[in-house]
Write a protein that holds these residues in place. Sequence first.
Motif, PDB file in Angstrom:
ATOM      1  N   SER A 136       0.824  -1.204   0.000  1.00 33.71           N
ATOM      2  CA  SER A 136       0.000   0.000   0.000  1.00 33.71           C
ATOM      3  C   SER A 136       0.864   1.263   0.000  1.00 33.71           C
ATOM      4  CB  SER A 136      -0.919  -0.011   1.222  1.00 33.71           C
ATOM      5  OG  SER A 136      -1.652   1.172   1.308  1.00 33.71           O
ATOM      6  N   PHE A 137       1.919   1.264   0.826  1.00 34.40           N
ATOM      7  CA  PHE A 137       2.820   2.419   0.840  1.00 34.40           C
ATOM      8  C   PHE A 137       3.522   2.594  -0.501  1.00 34.40           C
ATOM      9  CE2 PHE A 137       3.095   2.072   5.636  1.00 34.40           C
ATOM     10  CZ  PHE A 137       2.436   3.271   5.858  1.00 34.40           C
ATOM     11  N   LEU A 138       3.946   1.481  -1.109  1.00 35.72           N
ATOM     12  CA  LEU A 138       4.598   1.575  -2.413  1.00 35.72           C
ATOM     13  C   LEU A 138       3.635   2.116  -3.462  1.00 35.72           C
ATOM     14  CD1 LEU A 138       6.670  -1.738  -2.461  1.00 35.72           C
ATOM     15  CD2 LEU A 138       7.527   0.597  -2.157  1.00 35.72           C
ATOM     16  N   GLU A 139       2.391   1.651  -3.431  1.00 36.76           N
ATOM     17  CA  GLU A 139       1.390   2.144  -4.373  1.00 36.76           C
ATOM     18  C   GLU A 139       1.119   3.631  -4.131  1.00 36.76           C
ATOM     19  OE1 GLU A 139      -3.283   1.334  -5.448  1.00 36.76           O
ATOM     20  OE2 GLU A 139      -2.113  -0.300  -4.587  1.00 36.76           O
ATOM     21  N   LYS A 140       1.066   4.014  -2.858  1.00 34.60           N
ATOM     22  CA  LYS A 140       0.839   5.425  -2.524  1.00 34.60           C
ATOM     23  C   LYS A 140       1.998   6.282  -3.050  1.00 34.60           C
ATOM     24  CE  LYS A 140       0.795   8.497   1.418  1.00 34.60           C
ATOM     25  NZ  LYS A 140       1.158   8.578   2.813  1.00 34.60           N
ATOM     26  N   ASP A 141       3.239   5.792  -2.843  1.00 35.01           N
ATOM     27  CA  ASP A 141       4.399   6.540  -3.344  1.00 35.01           C
ATOM     28  C   ASP A 141       4.366   6.637  -4.871  1.00 35.01           C
ATOM     29  OD1 ASP A 141       5.368   7.043  -0.835  1.00 35.01           O
ATOM     30  OD2 ASP A 141       6.857   5.429  -0.857  1.00 35.01           O
ATOM     31  N   TYR A 142       3.973   5.556  -5.541  1.00 29.54           N
ATOM     32  CA  TYR A 142       3.892   5.553  -7.001  1.00 29.54           C
ATOM     33  C   TYR A 142       2.831   6.552  -7.473  1.00 29.54           C
ATOM     34  CZ  TYR A 142       2.972   3.923 -11.721  1.00 29.54           C
ATOM     35  OH  TYR A 142       2.760   3.864 -13.083  1.00 29.54           O
ATOM     36  N   LEU A 143       1.652   6.504  -6.818  1.00 32.65           N
ATOM     37  CA  LEU A 143       0.589   7.450  -7.193  1.00 32.65           C
ATOM     38  C   LEU A 143       0.998   8.897  -6.912  1.00 32.65           C
ATOM     39  CD1 LEU A 143      -2.567   5.499  -5.957  1.00 32.65           C
ATOM     40  CD2 LEU A 143      -1.808   5.835  -8.313  1.00 32.65           C
ATOM     41  N   LYS A 144       1.720   9.098  -5.804  1.00 32.48           N
ATOM     42  CA  LYS A 144       2.190  10.443  -5.471  1.00 32.48           C
ATOM     43  C   LYS A 144       3.176  10.935  -6.547  1.00 32.48           C
ATOM     44  CE  LYS A 144       4.195  12.892  -1.547  1.00 32.48           C
ATOM     45  NZ  LYS A 144       4.773  12.743  -0.206  1.00 32.48           N
ATOM     46  N   ALA A 145       4.062  10.052  -6.997  1.00 30.34           N
ATOM     47  CA  ALA A 145       5.019  10.424  -8.048  1.00 30.34           C
ATOM     48  C   ALA A 145       4.294  10.728  -9.354  1.00 30.34           C
ATOM     49  CB  ALA A 145       6.032   9.298  -8.251  1.00 30.34           C
ATOM     50  N   GLN A 146       3.267   9.923  -9.687  1.00 22.13           N
ATOM     51  CA  GLN A 146       2.498  10.191 -10.899  1.00 22.13           C
ATOM     52  C   GLN A 146       1.773  11.531 -10.795  1.00 22.13           C
ATOM     53  OE1 GLN A 146      -0.121   6.806 -11.460  1.00 22.13           O
ATOM     54  NE2 GLN A 146       1.161   6.043 -13.138  1.00 22.13           N
ATOM     55  N   LEU A 147       1.218  11.830  -9.627  1.00 25.43           N
ATOM     56  CA  LEU A 147       0.525  13.100  -9.422  1.00 25.43           C
ATOM     57  C   LEU A 147       1.504  14.268  -9.587  1.00 25.43           C
ATOM     58  CD1 LEU A 147      -2.107  14.558  -8.658  1.00 25.43           C
ATOM     59  CD2 LEU A 147      -1.406  14.356  -6.263  1.00 25.43           C
ATOM     60  N   GLU A 148       2.691  14.132  -9.034  1.00 29.21           N
ATOM     61  CA  GLU A 148       3.698  15.195  -9.183  1.00 29.21           C
ATOM     62  C   GLU A 148       4.078  15.364 -10.650  1.00 29.21           C
ATOM     63  OE1 GLU A 148       4.998  17.325  -6.913  1.00 29.21           O
ATOM     64  OE2 GLU A 148       3.565  16.482  -5.467  1.00 29.21           O
ATOM     65  N   ALA A 149       4.223  14.251 -11.368  1.00 34.42           N
ATOM     66  CA  ALA A 149       4.562  14.332 -12.796  1.00 34.42           C
ATOM     67  C   ALA A 149       3.450  15.020 -13.572  1.00 34.42           C
ATOM     68  CB  ALA A 149       4.832  12.930 -13.342  1.00 34.42           C
ATOM     69  N   LYS A 150       2.192  14.702 -13.256  1.00 35.17           N
ATOM     70  CA  LYS A 150       1.070  15.343 -13.962  1.00 35.17           C
ATOM     71  C   LYS A 150       0.988  16.825 -13.620  1.00 35.17           C
ATOM     72  CE  LYS A 150      -1.691  11.320 -14.804  1.00 35.17           C
ATOM     73  NZ  LYS A 150      -2.968  10.733 -14.898  1.00 35.17           N
ATOM     74  N   LYS A 151       1.269  17.178 -12.376  1.00 35.63           N
ATOM     75  CA  LYS A 151       1.278  18.600 -11.994  1.00 35.63           C
ATOM     76  C   LYS A 151       2.383  19.335 -12.754  1.00 35.63           C
ATOM     77  CE  LYS A 151      -0.565  18.431  -7.279  1.00 35.63           C
ATOM     78  NZ  LYS A 151      -0.230  18.634  -5.860  1.00 35.63           N
ATOM     79  N   TYR A 152       3.543  18.678 -12.859  1.00 36.10           N
ATOM     80  CA  TYR A 152       4.654  19.279 -13.599  1.00 36.10           C
ATOM     81  C   TYR A 152       4.274  19.467 -15.065  1.00 36.10           C
ATOM     82  CZ  TYR A 152       9.112  19.782 -15.960  1.00 36.10           C
ATOM     83  OH  TYR A 152      10.123  20.227 -16.766  1.00 36.10           O
ATOM     84  N   LYS A 153       3.664  18.452 -15.666  1.00 38.73           N
ATOM     85  CA  LYS A 153       3.260  18.546 -17.070  1.00 38.73           C
ATOM     86  C   LYS A 153       2.194  19.622 -17.248  1.00 38.73           C
ATOM     87  CE  LYS A 153       4.316  13.845 -18.531  1.00 38.73           C
ATOM     88  NZ  LYS A 153       3.772  12.561 -18.991  1.00 38.73           N
TER      89      LYS A 153
END
Length: 170
Positions: A136-153
Motif C-alpha cells: 500500500s505504501f509503495l502504491e501510494k508513493d507511485y501514485l504520489k510520483a504520478q501526481l507530481e509528474a502530472k502537476k509538472y506537465k
Amino acid sequence: LYQTISSSIPDNGEFLTVMSENDDLIVSGEESINTNNFIAFETVEKNTGWKIRLSVPLHIANKLTIQYIRIMISFLLGSLILSFFLALALTKKNTHQISILLDTIHNAEAGLPLPEIDESRNKTTIEYISQRMIASFLEKDYLKAQLEAKKYKAAHAELVAMQAQLNPHF
C-alpha cells in the motif's frame, strides 16, 4: 475361603466381608468392627447377587487422598509453569513482529526504503498485514510520483500556453 479371597488384598488393616443376597454373612475378616474408623466400598456381584464389601481404615484412605492431591497440585503447577513459558515465547514472537511492522511504518513516513515483499513463504497474520501495508505504501508513493509528474506537465503546458499568447508570431 476367606484366606483365598483376601490373599490379593494388602495387609494394611483392610478386611473383606461377603454377604448373600439375603444379607447372610458368608465370609468376614473381622467379627467386631468400629465402623467410624473405616470407609467401606461395596459392590454386588451380578451372577450370585452377593454383596462384597471392602473396609479400609480411614487413615489409609486419607493418606491416599493426600497423595492424590499432591500429585494433582504438582501436575497443575507444572502445567501453569509450562503455560507461562509458552505464553512468554508467543508474546515475544508477536512483539517482535509488531516491532518490525512499526519500523516499516516509520520508514514509510520518513521516505526511507521499504523492505522487499517475500511472497514465497507462509505468513503469519502480522507478516501478511505488514506485506499488504508495504504494498500500500509503495502504491501510494507511485501514485504520489504520478501526481507530481502530472502537476509538472500541467504547469509546463500552462507555461507553454502563456508563452504562445505573448509571442504569437514565433
